[in-house]
Design a protein around this motif. Sequence first.
Motif, short mmCIF file in Angstrom:
data_model
loop_
_atom_site.label_atom_id
_atom_site.label_comp_id
_atom_site.label_asym_id
_atom_site.label_seq_id
_atom_site.Cartn_x
_atom_site.Cartn_y
_atom_site.Cartn_z
N ARG A 19 0.81 -1.23 0.00
CA ARG A 19 0.00 0.00 0.00
C ARG A 19 0.83 1.26 0.00
NH1 ARG A 19 -0.05 1.72 5.30
NH2 ARG A 19 0.39 0.16 6.90
N PRO A 21 4.02 2.90 -1.98
CA PRO A 21 5.04 2.81 -3.03
C PRO A 21 6.44 3.17 -2.55
CG PRO A 21 3.08 3.93 -3.85
CD PRO A 21 2.92 3.79 -2.36
N TYR A 100 10.18 13.98 -8.51
CA TYR A 100 8.84 13.40 -8.62
C TYR A 100 7.88 13.95 -7.56
CZ TYR A 100 11.10 9.94 -11.65
OH TYR A 100 11.80 9.32 -12.66
N ASP A 103 6.58 11.56 -4.94
CA ASP A 103 5.66 10.47 -5.31
C ASP A 103 6.46 9.31 -5.89
OD1 ASP A 103 3.66 8.82 -6.21
OD2 ASP A 103 2.82 10.23 -7.65
N GLU A 105 5.59 6.30 -6.64
CA GLU A 105 4.87 5.55 -7.66
C GLU A 105 5.02 6.19 -9.04
OE1 GLU A 105 0.51 3.40 -8.29
OE2 GLU A 105 0.75 5.00 -6.81
N ALA A 106 5.29 7.49 -9.08
CA ALA A 106 5.47 8.18 -10.36
C ALA A 106 6.69 7.66 -11.11
CB ALA A 106 5.60 9.68 -10.14
N TRP A 108 7.34 4.64 -11.80
CA TRP A 108 6.92 3.58 -12.73
C TRP A 108 5.50 3.74 -13.26
CZ3 TRP A 108 8.20 2.35 -7.55
CH2 TRP A 108 7.12 2.10 -6.69
N ARG A 109 4.73 4.72 -12.75
CA ARG A 109 3.33 4.82 -13.13
C ARG A 109 3.13 5.00 -14.63
NH1 ARG A 109 1.95 9.32 -10.58
NH2 ARG A 109 1.38 8.28 -8.62
N ASP A 110 3.89 5.90 -15.26
CA ASP A 110 3.68 6.20 -16.68
C ASP A 110 4.85 5.75 -17.54
OD1 ASP A 110 5.56 7.96 -15.73
OD2 ASP A 110 4.70 9.74 -16.70
N LEU A 117 12.20 2.09 -17.38
CA LEU A 117 12.07 1.97 -15.93
C LEU A 117 13.41 1.64 -15.28
CD1 LEU A 117 10.51 1.92 -13.34
CD2 LEU A 117 9.70 -0.39 -13.88
N VAL A 145 3.43 -4.46 -11.39
CA VAL A 145 4.05 -3.42 -12.22
C VAL A 145 4.77 -4.10 -13.36
CG1 VAL A 145 5.64 -1.47 -12.25
CG2 VAL A 145 4.29 -1.95 -10.20
N ARG A 150 9.90 -5.79 -19.28
CA ARG A 150 10.42 -5.71 -17.90
C ARG A 150 11.31 -6.89 -17.57
NH1 ARG A 150 8.28 -9.38 -14.40
NH2 ARG A 150 6.39 -10.43 -15.12
#
Length: 206
Positions: A19, A21, A100, A103, A105-106, A108-110, A117, A145, A150
């Motif tokens: 929960r 990142p 970032y 953040d 999660e940013a 790998w988010r986009d 990555l 992810v 990957r």
Amino acid sequence: MAVTLHLARDPGADRLPGRSPLAAPTGMPLDRQIPVEWASKGPAAIARWLGADDLDAHEIAAYGPEAFAAVLSDKPAVHRCPGSTACRVQQPCRYLVEHYDGDAEAVWRDVGDGGELLKRLKDLPGFGKQKAQVFLALPGKQLGVRPAGRREAAGACGEEKSFRSVAGVTGPESLAKVRARKQEPKAAAKAAEAAEKPGSQGVSDT
């Protein structure tokens, strides 16, 4: 959907990466010279000592080095070397704040693909290629992810049913396999050293 990892073998500590990142990039620098379970409890311990249910890159980055080392020294200590470890934890957090807005999660988010990555992860302070590949493989295998390419970018760590790193740990049995795999180079080095000692015998000619 929340995901529980099985690295710390502690329910509370193992739920945090699913929960938060920031838990993984905070925990990775702790994985030096201590058992993986101990290192994996670190992010949850840091959050608890900061009086929070989650980790905040802004808060961690804002601490003075000595003050944050004191946090990591609180019993039970996160690491046996709190000063250098505090620096290794704060540096990626400061990078995340700068690039970032804190953040994690940013990262790998986009992302477009696994190669991109891997590059982003290698840009994190203290993350060389090997650590970045382990980091890439872990969320790919256990947190969903999965950008294109990957597995190739993660190298051997990205192989299915690979027990080369914490990315393959899903319970006590796989943890034992990872430990055994990590001991192989040490055992081979000891055997080679013993064979080279004066008086040691190789293949007999008689």
